[in-house]
Design a protein around this motif. Structure first.
Motif, PDB file in Angstrom:
ATOM      1  N   LYS A  41      42.787  51.587  27.352  1.00  0.00           N
ATOM      2  CA  LYS A  41      42.796  52.575  28.653  1.00  0.00           C
ATOM      3  C   LYS A  41      44.181  51.893  29.547  1.00  0.00           C
ATOM      4  O   LYS A  41      44.753  52.651  29.644  1.00  0.00           O
ATOM      5  N   MET A  42      43.631  50.840  30.347  1.00  0.00           N
ATOM      6  CA  MET A  42      44.826  49.904  30.539  1.00  0.00           C
ATOM      7  C   MET A  42      46.288  50.839  29.521  1.00  0.00           C
ATOM      8  O   MET A  42      47.140  50.494  30.854  1.00  0.00           O
ATOM      9  N   LEU A  43      46.712  49.955  28.429  1.00  0.00           N
ATOM     10  CA  LEU A  43      47.888  49.765  28.002  1.00  0.00           C
ATOM     11  C   LEU A  43      48.258  51.695  28.249  1.00  0.00           C
ATOM     12  O   LEU A  43      49.352  51.848  28.684  1.00  0.00           O
ATOM     13  N   VAL A  44      47.321  52.791  28.397  1.00  0.00           N
ATOM     14  CA  VAL A  44      47.596  53.815  28.160  1.00  0.00           C
ATOM     15  C   VAL A  44      48.352  54.257  29.832  1.00  0.00           C
ATOM     16  O   VAL A  44      49.009  55.364  30.515  1.00  0.00           O
TER      17      VAL A  44
ATOM     18  N   PRO B 156      41.780  41.650  36.644  1.00  0.00           N
ATOM     19  CA  PRO B 156      40.680  40.393  36.148  1.00  0.00           C
ATOM     20  C   PRO B 156      41.282  40.754  34.852  1.00  0.00           C
ATOM     21  O   PRO B 156      42.111  41.461  34.278  1.00  0.00           O
ATOM     22  N   ALA B 157      40.612  40.040  33.869  1.00  0.00           N
ATOM     23  CA  ALA B 157      40.639  40.065  32.212  1.00  0.00           C
ATOM     24  C   ALA B 157      39.901  41.185  31.746  1.00  0.00           C
ATOM     25  O   ALA B 157      38.739  40.659  31.600  1.00  0.00           O
ATOM     26  N   LEU B 158      40.256  42.084  32.052  1.00  0.00           N
ATOM     27  CA  LEU B 158      39.740  43.313  31.607  1.00  0.00           C
ATOM     28  C   LEU B 158      39.565  43.390  29.929  1.00  0.00           C
ATOM     29  O   LEU B 158      37.932  43.622  29.641  1.00  0.00           O
TER      30      LEU B 158
ATOM     31  N   ASP C 271      36.938  49.650  31.465  1.00  0.00           N
ATOM     32  CA  ASP C 271      36.809  49.283  32.440  1.00  0.00           C
ATOM     33  C   ASP C 271      38.564  49.511  32.918  1.00  0.00           C
ATOM     34  O   ASP C 271      39.467  49.348  32.127  1.00  0.00           O
ATOM     35  N   ASP C 272      39.306  49.659  34.223  1.00  0.00           N
ATOM     36  CA  ASP C 272      40.090  49.581  34.523  1.00  0.00           C
ATOM     37  C   ASP C 272      41.195  49.220  35.796  1.00  0.00           C
ATOM     38  O   ASP C 272      39.779  48.941  36.730  1.00  0.00           O
ATOM     39  N   ASN C 273      42.182  48.918  35.842  1.00  0.00           N
ATOM     40  CA  ASN C 273      42.035  48.327  37.480  1.00  0.00           C
ATOM     41  C   ASN C 273      43.964  49.037  37.884  1.00  0.00           C
ATOM     42  O   ASN C 273      44.959  48.764  37.402  1.00  0.00           O
TER      43      ASN C 273
ATOM     44  N   SER D  92      49.503  49.152  37.374  1.00  0.00           N
ATOM     45  CA  SER D  92      51.047  49.573  38.437  1.00  0.00           C
ATOM     46  C   SER D  92      51.862  48.553  38.194  1.00  0.00           C
ATOM     47  O   SER D  92      53.065  48.996  38.076  1.00  0.00           O
ATOM     48  N   ALA D  93      51.604  47.209  38.489  1.00  0.00           N
ATOM     49  CA  ALA D  93      52.421  45.917  38.945  1.00  0.00           C
ATOM     50  C   ALA D  93      52.710  45.540  37.501  1.00  0.00           C
ATOM     51  O   ALA D  93      53.689  45.341  37.483  1.00  0.00           O
ATOM     52  N   ILE D  94      51.914  45.782  36.575  1.00  0.00           N
ATOM     53  CA  ILE D  94      52.605  45.490  35.250  1.00  0.00           C
ATOM     54  C   ILE D  94      53.542  46.636  34.930  1.00  0.00           C
ATOM     55  O   ILE D  94      54.747  45.804  33.795  1.00  0.00           O
ATOM     56  N   ALA D  95      53.726  47.676  34.901  1.00  0.00           N
ATOM     57  CA  ALA D  95      54.327  49.132  34.438  1.00  0.00           C
ATOM     58  C   ALA D  95      55.855  48.310  35.461  1.00  0.00           C
ATOM     59  O   ALA D  95      57.174  48.348  35.285  1.00  0.00           O
TER      60      ALA D  95
END
Length: 193
Positions: A3-6, A165-167, A174-176, A181-184
């Motif tokens: 989910k985070m990757l997407v 967090p370490a998802l 879960d997501d954050n 957004s910071a990663i992108a």
């Protein structure tokens, strides 16, 4: 994590940066059963995909960095890289704990022996002996052109830290959005630098 990757990929699209998430042999829609997949299969698949699509920028998360170790000519953005043995130990500890709750007495030594003899189920994944052995010895690659990104709570060396967090350690999905957004944003800055 998926989910985070997407979410990261969608944020990159808004920033006019294209990306795609490939399915590795033995995962998701692959016709190869996971217990037959190897780390070498994953490395070969990523290299073939990068060559076919003329990709020069590779983004890896956690153990994904283990599958790009031969791609020295590419630029690498790597989030929280981890050794293969650490991934296996985390999954094995979870299995030992789950077995204990079910009244079974399993040790890490038992799991290592089972993995050497045949497929072993860890965290819902059936891992074959060859993949287990390859992961157990896989080290974090040191790429010529890499950017290592870590969580702010991680004390290991890196080029930049991101809050979140370490998802991958969460028991439930879960997501954050702020972290995604910071990663992108960091990937976008790195991609054009």
């Amino acid at each position: 994590m998926r989910k985070m990757l997407v979410d990261v990929m969608r944020s990159l699209e808004v920033l006019d940066i294209g990306s795609f998430l490939l399915d590795l042999p033995g995962t998701n829609e692959s016709l190869l059963p996971l217990e037959q997949a190897t780390l070498s299969d994953w490395q070969n698949a990523i290299q073939a995909c990068a060559a076919q699509h003329q990709i020069s920028h590779i983004i890896s998360f956690r153990g994904g960095a283990l599958a790009v170790s031969a791609m020295q000519d590419s630029r690498h953005w790597i989030f929280s890289p981890v050794k293969g043995a650490q991934i296996l130990r985390t999954m094995m500890r979870a299995k030992v704990a789950a077995d204990k709750e079910s009244g079974r007495n399993t040790s890490l030594a038992d799991l290592y022996a089972q993995a050497a003899a045949g497929p072993l189920e860890l965290a819902g994944n059936i891992i074959g002996p060859e993949l287990f052995a390859q992961l157990n010895t896989a080290e974090i690659p040191d790429m010529r052109n890499q950017r290592i990104v870590r969580l702010e709570t991680d004390n290991k060396p890196g080029d930049v830290s991101i809050d979140g967090p370490a998802l991958w350690l969460r028991a439930e999905p879960d997501d954050n959005p702020a972290m995604s957004s910071a990663i992108a944003g960091d990937i976008a800055a790195w991609a054009v630098s």
